[in-house]
Design a protein around this motif. Structure first.
Motif, PDB file in Angstrom:
ATOM      1  N   PRO A  67     -17.125  13.974  57.721  1.00 13.83           N
ATOM      2  CA  PRO A  67     -15.980  14.296  56.876  1.00 13.83           C
ATOM      3  C   PRO A  67     -16.280  15.438  55.904  1.00 13.83           C
ATOM      4  N   ASP A 105     -12.588  10.474  62.492  1.00 18.03           N
ATOM      5  CA  ASP A 105     -11.323  10.896  63.093  1.00 18.03           C
ATOM      6  C   ASP A 105     -10.124  10.169  62.489  1.00 18.03           C
ATOM      7  N   VAL A 161      -8.949  12.320  59.435  1.00 18.38           N
ATOM      8  CA  VAL A 161      -8.636  13.746  59.522  1.00 18.38           C
ATOM      9  C   VAL A 161      -7.142  13.980  59.276  1.00 18.38           C
ATOM     10  N   ASP A 163     -10.891  16.584  56.291  1.00 13.80           N
ATOM     11  CA  ASP A 163     -11.098  17.223  57.582  1.00 13.80           C
ATOM     12  C   ASP A 163     -12.493  16.823  58.066  1.00 13.80           C
ATOM     13  N   LYS A 164     -13.011  17.453  59.094  1.00 11.40           N
ATOM     14  CA  LYS A 164     -14.394  17.200  59.508  1.00 11.40           C
ATOM     15  C   LYS A 164     -15.000  18.492  60.012  1.00 11.40           C
TER      16      LYS A 164
END
Length: 320
Positions: free
Chosen positions: A299, A221, A224, A287-288
């Motif tokens: 990721p 997180d 991101v 992003d994830k």
């Protein structure tokens, strides 16, 4: 209407680890002290007897039944007999650390038996010795685990090094370190990042790829929406789509066969023009997304630019 033919799931919990790694102690505490079974009939299969023993009378009073399994007993017919005999609602297996996982997974287990958690126990004081002498077995136990517990830790335990190396072979497992009293230690091994994640674009030096990879696995997180640029080698798995590839690096680990390729999936419109083992400079947004292979989010990269680059001066990266 209720589906009368629906098979009831019977959760199976597996404890892995070599002899005297702490499997029996943990099982005893879980079953007796924490009342894990809540009185439901539970079958405990013990595939390895160590110094620590089970108090079978106390367990039986809680509706927990112990059966000791020899190598030749681990077959479909015997497990079906145990299922009929005890009709358990839960199954716990203290697995033999020298048996291959496929020995259990290759046989047909009773209907409903579903492995829901695999916990691997490691004696931190002997970890380096086992890695050096029984690497393949140790690798299997670590790579298949949902949780890895290092016990008997002290001030000399190389916690940060162990955690980083494990991340190269198992991104989804929770890693816990316990002191000699069995108390989980507070994680004070926060990575000292050699790059600035608050810059408009994170610029990785060649030698920093391993540190970024580990921190991204542990804290997805945090990254991101961040933009990043780094040098990597192209890997194109056969099951990937034309616009997907993995920009990564070969890393030296203490848990795998010394060297493992690490990296994240990357989406790039022109990926079909890239070739395996080609060196590139990647600029992407992080992003994830959900990764089925380790049952969780991780990721992923969305590249805006991928340029051919010169190889890194040092092909291998390290987790330090």
């Amino acid at each position: 209407m209720t589906n009368m033919n629906k098979i009831e799931e019977i959760p199976v919990y597996m404890f892995m680890g070599f002899l005297e790694s702490g499997k029996t102690t943990f099982a005893n505490e879980t079953l007796l002290d924490r009342d894990f079974t809540e009185g439901e009939p539970t079958l405990l299969l013990v595939c390895e007897e160590g110094i620590e023993e089970y108090d079978e009378d106390s367990l039986k009073s809680k509706n927990i039944f112990v059966e000791y399994i020899e190598d030749t007993d681990l077959n479909t017919e015997y497990l079906l007999d145990l299922q009929d005999k005890y009709k358990p609602k839960k199954v716990m297996i203290e697995y033999n650390g020298t048996w291959k996982m496929e020995k259990l997974f290759s046989i047909r287990v009773p209907k409903g038996w579903t492995v829901v958690q695999v916990i691997t126990f490691v004696d931190a004081s002997t970890f380096d010795v086992y890695v050096a002498n029984m690497k393949a077995m140790m690798m299997e136990q670590l790579s298949t685990a949902d949780m890895i517990i290092f016990n008997r830790c002290d001030e000399n335990t190389k916690k940060a090094e162990y955690r980083r190396s494990i991340r190269a072979v198992n991104r989804r497992a929770q890693v816990i370190f316990e002191n000699k009293d069995g108390i989980p230690e507070v994680d004070d091994d926060e990575l000292d990042l050699p790059f600035d994640i608050d810059k408009p674009v994170i610029e990785l030096e060649d030698e920093d790829f391993g540190i970024w990879y580990i921190d991204s696995c542990d804290n997805p997180d945090k990254y991101v929406g961040k933009k990043i640029t780094f040098k990597a080698m192209v890997h194109k798995p056969s099951n990937y789509k034309a616009n997907e590839f993995v920009p990564g690096r070969f890393a030296m680990t203490c848990c795998a066969d010394d060297i493992a390729f690490i990296g994240f999936k990357c989406y790039f419109d022109a990926a079909k023009h890239l070739k395996d083992r080609q060196w590139v400079q990647v600029t992407a947004t992080i992003d994830k997304e959900f990764y089925p292979e380790f049952e969780g989010e991780g990721p992923v990269l969305k590249a805006t630019k991928v340029d051919i680059a010169k190889p890194a001066e040092e092909e291998l990266v390290y987790f330090n």
